[in-house]
Design a protein around this motif. Structure first.
Motif, short mmCIF file in Angstrom:
data_model
loop_
_atom_site.label_atom_id
_atom_site.label_comp_id
_atom_site.label_asym_id
_atom_site.label_seq_id
_atom_site.Cartn_x
_atom_site.Cartn_y
_atom_site.Cartn_z
N ILE A 129 5.22 -1.22 0.19
CA ILE A 129 3.83 -1.13 -0.45
C ILE A 129 3.96 0.27 -1.28
O ILE A 129 3.77 0.12 -2.49
N LYS A 130 4.74 1.26 -0.77
CA LYS A 130 4.96 2.29 -1.52
C LYS A 130 5.91 2.10 -2.79
O LYS A 130 5.69 2.78 -3.85
N LYS A 131 6.98 1.40 -2.51
CA LYS A 131 7.97 1.00 -3.54
C LYS A 131 7.44 0.14 -4.64
O LYS A 131 7.94 0.42 -5.86
N ASN A 132 6.38 -0.63 -4.45
CA ASN A 132 5.87 -1.36 -5.34
C ASN A 132 4.52 -1.25 -6.13
O ASN A 132 4.15 -1.76 -6.88
N SER A 133 3.92 0.06 -5.55
CA SER A 133 2.67 0.33 -6.15
C SER A 133 2.88 1.68 -6.92
O SER A 133 3.87 2.52 -6.73
N ASP A 134 1.84 1.79 -7.92
CA ASP A 134 2.15 3.17 -8.63
C ASP A 134 1.29 4.02 -8.09
O ASP A 134 1.71 5.39 -8.12
N VAL A 135 0.35 3.74 -7.22
CA VAL A 135 -0.62 4.69 -6.47
C VAL A 135 -0.82 3.96 -4.97
O VAL A 135 -0.98 2.83 -5.12
N LEU A 136 -0.62 4.93 -4.09
CA LEU A 136 -0.80 4.34 -2.65
C LEU A 136 -1.69 5.49 -1.91
O LEU A 136 -1.47 6.31 -1.88
N SER A 137 -2.70 4.99 -1.34
CA SER A 137 -3.72 5.76 -0.48
C SER A 137 -3.82 5.20 0.73
O SER A 137 -4.26 3.90 0.67
N ILE A 138 -3.66 6.10 1.75
CA ILE A 138 -4.06 5.22 3.14
C ILE A 138 -4.81 6.09 3.73
O ILE A 138 -4.37 7.36 4.04
N GLU A 139 -5.91 5.58 4.27
CA GLU A 139 -6.83 6.37 4.85
C GLU A 139 -6.78 5.71 6.39
O GLU A 139 -7.18 4.52 6.53
N THR A 140 -6.67 6.38 7.64
CA THR A 140 -6.43 5.85 8.92
C THR A 140 -6.94 6.87 9.99
O THR A 140 -6.57 8.17 9.74
#
Length: 191
Positions: free
Chosen positions: A160-171
């Motif tokens: 996901i990180k490699k293929n997204s321009d922006v990645l946000s994970i809330e956990t």
């Protein structure tokens, strides 16, 4: 359901195969067949982004991956460049499978505009205990049963990180996980 911040009306958009139905709370705006360019039709008639909403059924393995497949088909139909479709499909699939395997299911919301593809996948599972570890290739908490089925290689979040321009994970432990992925659509002839 999406809330339009500009005029306060709620709009429901359902896309299935080649039919598009958009209905406001006050009245249905109509059903029409879209064969060539859904994005142009939406912009012409509604001047707004397209929104797709999915439930990820944590009890039905046969349906795992259906939301990402639908997003891929829709992006292809609206004319998004193939490399961007591929990146969005990979990101969406990995997040969807993670929600299925680790979160017991959840929901996915995708907004497609002229500027970006924004995908949000949420679950109400146990949350990610160590996000730094989870971002490392090969690290996985998948069960042995899931691994026997060919999943759980520890590549979901790194892909996901490699293929997204922006990645946000809330956990949060015991509170589930919300993964937001953005892929920008650029007017670049080299893409």
């Amino acid at each position: 359901m999406s809330k339009d911040d500009h005029n306060g009306t709620s709009t429901f958009i359902l896309i299935k195969q080649e039919n598009l139905c958009a209905c406001s709370e006050a009245s249905c705006m109509g059903i029409f067949s879209v064969k060539n360019n859904i994005a142009a039709s939406i912009k012409k008639y509604y001047n707004r982004a397209m929104r797709l909403d999915f439930l990820i059924d944590g009890n039905n393995f046969d349906m795992a991956g259906e939301a990402s497949s639908s997003v891929k088909r829709t992006l292809t139909k609206v004319g998004v460049a193939p490399p961007l479709v591929k990146r969005a499909a990979i990101s969406m699939y990995e997040a969807e499978i993670n929600a299925f395997i680790h979160g017991g299911g959840g929901s996915a919301h995708v907004e497609i505009s002229d500027e970006k593809i924004e995908m949000v996948v949420e679950d109400s599972g146990d949350g990610i205990p160590d996000l730094d570890l989870a971002m490392q290739e090969g690290w996985s908490t998948a069960s042995e049963q899931v691994r026997r089925m060919g999943f759980g290689a520890g590549m979901g979040l790194p892909n996901i990180k490699k293929n997204s321009d922006v990645l946000s994970i809330e956990t949060e432990k015991g509170q589930g996980t919300k993964v937001t992925m953005i892929i920008y659509i650029r007017e670049d002839k080299n893409t």
